[in-house]
Write an enzyme that holds these catalytic residues in place. Structure first.
Site, short mmCIF file in Angstrom:
data_model
loop_
_atom_site.label_atom_id
_atom_site.label_comp_id
_atom_site.label_asym_id
_atom_site.label_seq_id
_atom_site.Cartn_x
_atom_site.Cartn_y
_atom_site.Cartn_z
N ARG A 189 -0.10 4.40 -0.45
CA ARG A 189 -0.86 5.64 -0.26
C ARG A 189 -0.35 6.44 0.92
O ARG A 189 0.06 5.90 1.93
CB ARG A 189 -2.35 5.33 -0.06
CG ARG A 189 -3.01 4.84 -1.32
CD ARG A 189 -4.43 4.43 -1.06
NE ARG A 189 -4.50 3.28 -0.17
CZ ARG A 189 -5.64 2.69 0.20
NH1 ARG A 189 -6.78 3.17 -0.25
NH2 ARG A 189 -5.63 1.65 0.99
N ASP A 197 0.87 -1.18 0.00
CA ASP A 197 0.00 0.00 0.00
C ASP A 197 0.91 1.22 0.00
O ASP A 197 1.61 1.47 0.97
CB ASP A 197 -0.90 -0.02 1.24
CG ASP A 197 -1.98 1.05 1.19
OD1 ASP A 197 -1.80 2.06 0.48
OD2 ASP A 197 -3.01 0.88 1.87
#
Ligand code: ZN
Length: 225
Positions: free
Chosen positions: A156, A154
């Site tokens: 983000r 991930d």
């Protein structure tokens, strides 16, 4: 499923650079299932990664900010990362489209914000996400597939959410999300997260494995019983 309440602490917070409101435009929204609302769609200058992220003010968001400033409940807020296949085409490989639709209605009901973030595929981009889908079809899970195409589980980062909210005067939120990483990042960026409120579970035959993996690998608050 119950909401998780955090002590209001910003002990390890790192400040984000200031962003400034650039434009605000009123946009009527009409979803495929007939639900309608209106949003104040806001753009900004000074966002940390230079991408065109949006903040949608839904319902009586000004009233919600005012109430929060006077010790009332903080505005319900969801950071939603762009998912072209799910948000636009209704892909059932993930739960992004139904989550976006649910969030719009729940936030509009009480006044709050939907941050629409241009970080497709948990930050790896659209083509890489589709490459990872091909690997999932060959048997890898969603996180193993990301690593196989040279990316993290991930990628983000939510600094721009803290920037956009600060620019409209929101320093406290109630976070509408199942993702524990969103809460910890936002608190790290100096935002006070009063509460983390889970979204509904949008389970289909096509996304069951994806949702189970999110719950098991990254601790998403999902009741798949
Ligand atoms: Zn998606």
């Amino acid at each position: 499923m119950t909401a998780v309440t955090f002590a209001a602490t910003a002990a390890t917070a790192s400040a984000v650079p200031d962003a400034a409101l650039r434009t605000s435009v009123r946009v009527p929204l009409h979803f495929a299932d007939g639900y309608s609302t209106e949003a104040d769609v806001m753009t900004f200058t000074g966002l940390v990664d230079g991408r065109e992220h949006l903040l949608l003010g839904l319902g009586d968001w000004r009233g919600a900010l005012d109430a929060a400033a006077h010790g009332g409940q903080a505005p319900l807020t969801r950071p939603h990362s762009e998912c072209l296949t799910g948000d636009v085409f209704g892909s059932e490989r993930c739960d992004c489209g139904p989550q976006l639709r649910e969030a719009a209605e729940r936030i509009a009901a009480t006044g709050g914000f939907l941050a629409y973030l241009r970080q497709e595929g948990r930050g790896i981009g659209l083509y890489a996400k589709l490459d990872a889908y091909a690997l999932q079809d060959a048997g890898l899970d969603t996180y193993e597939a990301n690593r196989a195409v040279g990316h993290g589980d991930d990628e983000r980062d939510y600094a721009m959410v803290a920037q956009m909210l600060a620019a409209v005067g929101a320093s406290r939120i109630r976070l509408l999300s199942n993702n524990p990483d969103k809460a910890s990042q936002l608190r790290g960026y100096g935002l006070v997260v009063d509460e983390q409120i889970p979204t509904g579970v949008h389970l289909t035959a096509s996304n069951a494995h994806y949702l189970a993996t999110k719950r098991e690998v990254t601790g998403h608050l999902l009741d798949l019983a």
